[in-house]
Design a protein around this motif. Structure first.
Motif, PDB file in Angstrom:
ATOM      1  N   PHE A  90     -25.630  46.756  14.125  1.00  0.00           N
ATOM      2  CA  PHE A  90     -26.494  45.572  14.205  1.00  0.00           C
ATOM      3  C   PHE A  90     -27.685  45.664  13.250  1.00  0.00           C
ATOM      4  CE2 PHE A  90     -30.155  43.319  15.938  1.00  0.00           C
ATOM      5  CZ  PHE A  90     -29.657  42.026  15.986  1.00  0.00           C
ATOM      6  N   PRO A  91     -28.446  46.777  13.239  1.00  0.00           N
ATOM      7  CA  PRO A  91     -29.548  46.850  12.264  1.00  0.00           C
ATOM      8  C   PRO A  91     -29.060  46.728  10.827  1.00  0.00           C
ATOM      9  CG  PRO A  91     -29.773  48.559  13.920  1.00  0.00           C
ATOM     10  CD  PRO A  91     -28.418  47.961  14.124  1.00  0.00           C
ATOM     11  N   GLY A  92     -27.870  47.277  10.546  1.00  0.00           N
ATOM     12  CA  GLY A  92     -27.334  47.147   9.196  1.00  0.00           C
ATOM     13  C   GLY A  92     -27.015  45.714   8.835  1.00  0.00           C
ATOM     14  N   ASP A  93     -26.512  44.945   9.814  1.00  0.00           N
ATOM     15  CA  ASP A  93     -26.245  43.527   9.580  1.00  0.00           C
ATOM     16  C   ASP A  93     -27.531  42.757   9.321  1.00  0.00           C
ATOM     17  OD1 ASP A  93     -23.530  43.892   9.927  1.00  0.00           O
ATOM     18  OD2 ASP A  93     -23.467  43.028  11.944  1.00  0.00           O
ATOM     19  N   ILE A  94     -28.554  43.085  10.067  1.00  0.00           N
ATOM     20  CA  ILE A  94     -29.809  42.349   9.963  1.00  0.00           C
ATOM     21  C   ILE A  94     -30.433  42.511   8.575  1.00  0.00           C
ATOM     22  CG2 ILE A  94     -32.179  42.220  10.867  1.00  0.00           C
ATOM     23  CD1 ILE A  94     -29.977  40.942  12.580  1.00  0.00           C
ATOM     24  N   HIS A  95     -30.113  43.603   7.906  1.00  0.00           N
ATOM     25  CA  HIS A  95     -30.621  43.781   6.546  1.00  0.00           C
ATOM     26  C   HIS A  95     -30.241  42.597   5.666  1.00  0.00           C
ATOM     27  CE1 HIS A  95     -30.314  45.050   2.294  1.00  0.00           C
ATOM     28  NE2 HIS A  95     -31.396  45.746   2.565  1.00  0.00           N
ATOM     29  N   TYR A  96     -29.036  42.065   5.897  1.00  0.00           N
ATOM     30  CA  TYR A  96     -28.570  40.949   5.070  1.00  0.00           C
ATOM     31  C   TYR A  96     -29.503  39.757   5.161  1.00  0.00           C
ATOM     32  CZ  TYR A  96     -26.107  36.536   4.361  1.00  0.00           C
ATOM     33  OH  TYR A  96     -25.804  35.255   4.010  1.00  0.00           O
ATOM     34  N   PHE A  97     -29.765  39.268   6.396  1.00  0.00           N
ATOM     35  CA  PHE A  97     -30.554  38.040   6.411  1.00  0.00           C
ATOM     36  C   PHE A  97     -32.055  38.253   6.514  1.00  0.00           C
ATOM     37  CE2 PHE A  97     -29.416  37.630  11.088  1.00  0.00           C
ATOM     38  CZ  PHE A  97     -30.697  37.596  11.603  1.00  0.00           C
ATOM     39  N   SER A  98     -32.496  39.496   6.596  1.00  0.00           N
ATOM     40  CA  SER A  98     -33.944  39.720   6.514  1.00  0.00           C
ATOM     41  C   SER A  98     -34.369  40.129   5.106  1.00  0.00           C
ATOM     42  CB  SER A  98     -34.383  40.793   7.518  1.00  0.00           C
ATOM     43  OG  SER A  98     -33.770  42.032   7.237  1.00  0.00           O
ATOM     44  N   HIS A  99     -33.382  40.429   4.232  1.00  0.00           N
ATOM     45  CA  HIS A  99     -33.709  40.840   2.865  1.00  0.00           C
ATOM     46  C   HIS A  99     -32.885  40.074   1.825  1.00  0.00           C
ATOM     47  CE1 HIS A  99     -36.296  44.177   4.099  1.00  0.00           C
ATOM     48  NE2 HIS A  99     -35.400  44.434   5.026  1.00  0.00           N
ATOM     49  N   ASP A 100     -31.553  40.179   1.903  1.00  0.00           N
ATOM     50  CA  ASP A 100     -30.715  39.596   0.860  1.00  0.00           C
ATOM     51  C   ASP A 100     -30.585  38.087   0.966  1.00  0.00           C
ATOM     52  OD1 ASP A 100     -30.337  42.131  -0.063  1.00  0.00           O
ATOM     53  OD2 ASP A 100     -28.147  42.021  -0.129  1.00  0.00           O
ATOM     54  N   HIS A 101     -30.505  37.571   2.196  1.00  0.00           N
ATOM     55  CA  HIS A 101     -30.345  36.129   2.355  1.00  0.00           C
ATOM     56  C   HIS A 101     -31.710  35.456   2.257  1.00  0.00           C
ATOM     57  CE1 HIS A 101     -29.012  32.220   3.700  1.00  0.00           C
ATOM     58  NE2 HIS A 101     -29.985  32.239   4.589  1.00  0.00           N
ATOM     59  N   ASP A 102     -31.957  34.838   1.122  1.00  0.00           N
ATOM     60  CA  ASP A 102     -33.233  34.165   0.904  1.00  0.00           C
ATOM     61  C   ASP A 102     -33.010  33.039  -0.091  1.00  0.00           C
ATOM     62  OD1 ASP A 102     -35.807  33.325   0.520  1.00  0.00           O
ATOM     63  OD2 ASP A 102     -36.640  35.311   0.110  1.00  0.00           O
ATOM     64  N   LEU A 103     -32.821  31.847   0.432  1.00  0.00           N
ATOM     65  CA  LEU A 103     -32.566  30.678  -0.410  1.00  0.00           C
ATOM     66  C   LEU A 103     -33.785  29.770  -0.514  1.00  0.00           C
ATOM     67  CD1 LEU A 103     -28.939  29.792   0.788  1.00  0.00           C
ATOM     68  CD2 LEU A 103     -29.610  30.822  -1.396  1.00  0.00           C
ATOM     69  N   ARG A 104     -34.951  30.307  -0.182  1.00  0.00           N
ATOM     70  CA  ARG A 104     -36.171  29.508  -0.332  1.00  0.00           C
ATOM     71  C   ARG A 104     -36.335  29.084  -1.787  1.00  0.00           C
ATOM     72  NH1 ARG A 104     -40.256  33.720   2.339  1.00  0.00           N
ATOM     73  NH2 ARG A 104     -38.807  35.055   1.180  1.00  0.00           N
ATOM     74  N   GLY A 105     -36.639  27.821  -1.995  1.00  0.00           N
ATOM     75  CA  GLY A 105     -36.791  27.292  -3.344  1.00  0.00           C
ATOM     76  C   GLY A 105     -35.475  26.967  -4.032  1.00  0.00           C
ATOM     77  N   GLN A 106     -34.340  27.146  -3.316  1.00  0.00           N
ATOM     78  CA  GLN A 106     -33.037  26.891  -3.926  1.00  0.00           C
ATOM     79  C   GLN A 106     -32.253  25.790  -3.219  1.00  0.00           C
ATOM     80  OE1 GLN A 106     -30.767  30.409  -5.234  1.00  0.00           O
ATOM     81  NE2 GLN A 106     -32.370  31.667  -4.316  1.00  0.00           N
TER      82      GLN A 106
END
Length: 306
Positions: A216-232
């Motif tokens: 679970f913590p490994g999954d959360i890395h995706y949307f707390s760091h890699d998933h960032d579409l702000r401004g897109q």
């Protein structure tokens, strides 16, 4: 009246394993499928597995028109870590590059022609990443509990929430729970709709309790760091890849982020689901179907979404 006995009856879903080469490694990936027609790929939430979608696999209103495929990400459920690598000596960390490869490669090896993608939470974030980076690979995406970015906990209304470039706090689910799946599973009860059937709420909890430590913590890395579409948001072309968003109004943290996202993506179809929480497909599948079926009708050109 008591429900009729189902003794000896098989479900429609059939499970199989397929090998996927992802980022140079061999992964044995488990999936279940039922139905025929347009492909419908189903992505589970962080730390759980494809069992969350079991109700869609048995819904003839869907399987009569769609080939429904619910898969377990590597490290989740019955899918394994990579073969030929000392994965036990590494820290599992889910990245956007790896995550987007799973549905695109799965669609390719299963021969799916422009499938529909649906996911919740991590899967909802992934749906928007697919619409942004792989718009021609999917007929449409359905983001449940999704957002352009999901950062700091504490936003309680759309007015209080802004997607500013400095909002880099950890995701709301990233509390230090000792990475104990059972403890984390108990906490997830508060993310479900209070009126959802108790048996389904407990089943959703059980899925989480059976997760491997650290996943679970490994999954959360995706949307707390890699998933960032702000401004897109303006780069998500809903004419090329239609985008639907369904968010449970009991999902008190995600709602303002989802609503702010829907306001920024031109042409998105957004709806709040009354009384539903963060795991709509597993916590209250009957109520979820009432929102999902009109969306699927529209994707197939069989009528407008409600």
């Amino acid at each position: 009246m008591p429900a009729p006995s189902r003794h000896g009856r098989h479900d429609a879903a059939v499970g199989r394993y397929v090998h996927l080469e992802l980022a140079g490694d061999d992964y044995r990936v488990y999936y279940e499928e039922a139905g025929s027609g347009v492909g419908l790929l189903c992505q589970h939430t962080a730390g759980s597995d494809g069992r969350q979608w079991r109700h869609l696999l048995e819904d003839e209103r869907i399987t009569s028109r769609f080939r429904v495929i619910a898969y377990d990400l590597p490290w989740h459920g019955r899918s394994l870590p990579p073969a030929g690598r000392a994965w036990w000596a590494e820290q599992y960390t889910l990245t956007r590059d790896f995550l987007t490869r799973v549905p695109t490669q799965l669609a390719a090896v299963l021969g799916l022609d422009a499938p529909v993608f649906i996911g919740s939470s991590v899967g909802g974030m992934l749906a928007l990443d697919l619409a942004r980076y792989h718009p021609d690979d999917f007929r449409a995406v359905i983001a449940c509990e999704g957002a352009l970015f999901l950062g700091a906990e504490g936003a309680t209304s759309t007015e209080e929430f802004t997607m500013d470039a400095d909002a880099d706090a950890p995701a709301p689910e990233q509390a230090d729970l000792g990475h104990d799946p059972a403890l984390h599973a108990a906490q997830m009860m508060s993310w479900m709709g209070a009126t959802a059937p108790e048996a389904y709420r407990q089943e959703t909890r059980l899925h989480y309790a059976q997760g491997a430590p650290g996943v679970f913590p490994g999954d959360i890395h995706y949307f707390s760091h890699d998933h960032d579409l702000r401004g897109q948001a303006h780069l998500i072309d809903t004419a090329r890849c239609p985008v639907y968003m369904l968010t449970g109004d009991y999902d008190y943290v995600t709602v303002p982020y989802s609503e702010a996202t829907a306001q920024q993506i031109q042409g998105v179809r957004y709806q709040r689901m009354a009384g539903m929480g963060h795991f709509p497909m597993s916590e209250d599948p009957d109520a979820f179907a009432s929102y999902l079926l009109p969306v699927l009708d529209e994707i197939l050109g069989e009528g407008p979404a409600a």
